[in-house]
Design a protein around this motif. Sequence first.
Motif, short mmCIF file in Angstrom:
data_model
loop_
_atom_site.label_atom_id
_atom_site.label_comp_id
_atom_site.label_asym_id
_atom_site.label_seq_id
_atom_site.Cartn_x
_atom_site.Cartn_y
_atom_site.Cartn_z
N ARG A 14 44.43 35.54 44.93
CA ARG A 14 43.33 34.63 44.60
C ARG A 14 42.97 33.81 45.83
O ARG A 14 43.82 33.50 46.66
N HIS A 15 41.70 33.45 45.93
CA HIS A 15 41.23 32.59 47.02
C HIS A 15 41.97 31.25 47.03
O HIS A 15 42.57 30.84 46.03
N ALA A 16 41.90 30.56 48.15
CA ALA A 16 42.52 29.25 48.27
C ALA A 16 41.78 28.23 47.40
O ALA A 16 40.64 28.42 46.98
N ARG A 17 42.45 27.13 47.11
CA ARG A 17 41.96 26.13 46.16
C ARG A 17 40.71 25.41 46.69
O ARG A 17 40.62 25.08 47.87
N THR A 18 39.78 25.17 45.77
CA THR A 18 38.51 24.55 46.13
C THR A 18 38.35 23.16 45.52
O THR A 18 39.18 22.72 44.72
N VAL A 19 37.25 22.52 45.87
CA VAL A 19 36.93 21.20 45.30
C VAL A 19 36.81 21.29 43.79
O VAL A 19 37.36 20.47 43.04
N TRP A 20 36.11 22.30 43.28
CA TRP A 20 35.96 22.43 41.84
C TRP A 20 37.27 22.82 41.15
O TRP A 20 37.49 22.45 40.01
N ASN A 21 38.14 23.54 41.83
CA ASN A 21 39.47 23.80 41.27
C ASN A 21 40.19 22.48 41.04
O ASN A 21 40.81 22.26 40.00
N LEU A 152 44.16 44.65 51.44
CA LEU A 152 44.35 43.32 50.88
C LEU A 152 43.06 42.89 50.20
O LEU A 152 41.99 42.88 50.82
N VAL A 153 43.14 42.54 48.92
CA VAL A 153 41.96 42.18 48.14
C VAL A 153 41.99 40.68 47.87
O VAL A 153 42.91 40.17 47.22
N VAL A 154 40.99 39.97 48.39
CA VAL A 154 40.88 38.53 48.17
C VAL A 154 39.79 38.33 47.11
O VAL A 154 38.62 38.60 47.35
N THR A 155 40.20 37.87 45.94
CA THR A 155 39.28 37.80 44.82
C THR A 155 39.53 36.54 43.99
O THR A 155 39.90 35.50 44.55
N HIS A 156 39.38 36.61 42.68
CA HIS A 156 39.38 35.44 41.81
C HIS A 156 40.39 35.61 40.67
O HIS A 156 40.75 36.73 40.30
N GLU A 157 40.79 34.48 40.09
CA GLU A 157 41.76 34.52 39.01
C GLU A 157 41.28 35.37 37.84
O GLU A 157 42.04 36.17 37.28
N GLY A 158 40.00 35.21 37.46
CA GLY A 158 39.48 35.98 36.34
C GLY A 158 39.51 37.47 36.58
O GLY A 158 39.81 38.26 35.68
N VAL A 159 39.19 37.88 37.80
CA VAL A 159 39.22 39.30 38.15
C VAL A 159 40.65 39.83 38.11
O VAL A 159 40.92 40.90 37.56
N ILE A 160 41.58 39.07 38.69
CA ILE A 160 42.97 39.50 38.72
C ILE A 160 43.51 39.63 37.30
O ILE A 160 44.20 40.61 36.95
N LYS A 161 43.21 38.66 36.45
CA LYS A 161 43.66 38.73 35.06
C LYS A 161 43.09 39.96 34.36
O LYS A 161 43.82 40.67 33.65
N CYS A 162 41.79 40.21 34.53
CA CYS A 162 41.18 41.35 33.85
C CYS A 162 41.79 42.67 34.31
O CYS A 162 42.07 43.55 33.48
N LEU A 163 42.03 42.83 35.59
CA LEU A 163 42.63 44.06 36.09
C LEU A 163 44.05 44.24 35.55
O LEU A 163 44.40 45.29 35.01
N ILE A 164 44.88 43.21 35.70
CA ILE A 164 46.29 43.35 35.33
C ILE A 164 46.47 43.37 33.82
O ILE A 164 47.25 44.17 33.29
#
Length: 210
Positions: A14-21, A152-164
Amino acid sequence: MSRHSTETHFGLLRHARTVWNREKRLQGQQDSPLLPESEQQAQSWGKVLEAGTWDRILASDLGRTLHTAALINKTLRVPIAEDPRLREKDWGIWTGRTVTRIREATPEALAELESAGWGFCPPGGEERIRVWERSREALEAASRKWPGQNILVVTHEGVIKCLIYRLLGRRFLPSEPKVLVPGYLHELIVTGDRLLLCKLNALQLNWEIS
């Protein structure tokens, strides 16, 4: 991560933490900048990942993933490609809101959607099953374009959850126990025409999300 000529290996993070995170807002396909401390952390991930044999980075085309990928790549120094199919789930009209505010405003509607599992779709947004379909397509396309490579795939929590979750056969319901540990890399492979889970929570990146 081991190599085999007929298998394409993917390490998902997952990408690094953001302001909205930090503010616990739903970002979806909108963006907010990485926090200054997150930029430092992303650079440190490159040092951890350097022990692997990475041929390239494949990232979502959103700003927070591309920025994270660029910071990691200060160490790895490999080609970077992007694919919009690896974008985060579209949260529709809920983008920018917090889950707490949504639950307070429409508790019954949110509960009903959560019980839909893979059919969960926020108003004006995207079903989880569609996120699975497009992200799987992205990895399968990458395996055809770069067969046998370690990507190496840099993506998002929602994408990782859906795949796994799909590969684990989960129903994506609130009652299911959590299996993803924050701050870890996960390994998938494409062998032949099959996408498979290789290792869950495979590598700790020394980062905790809150």
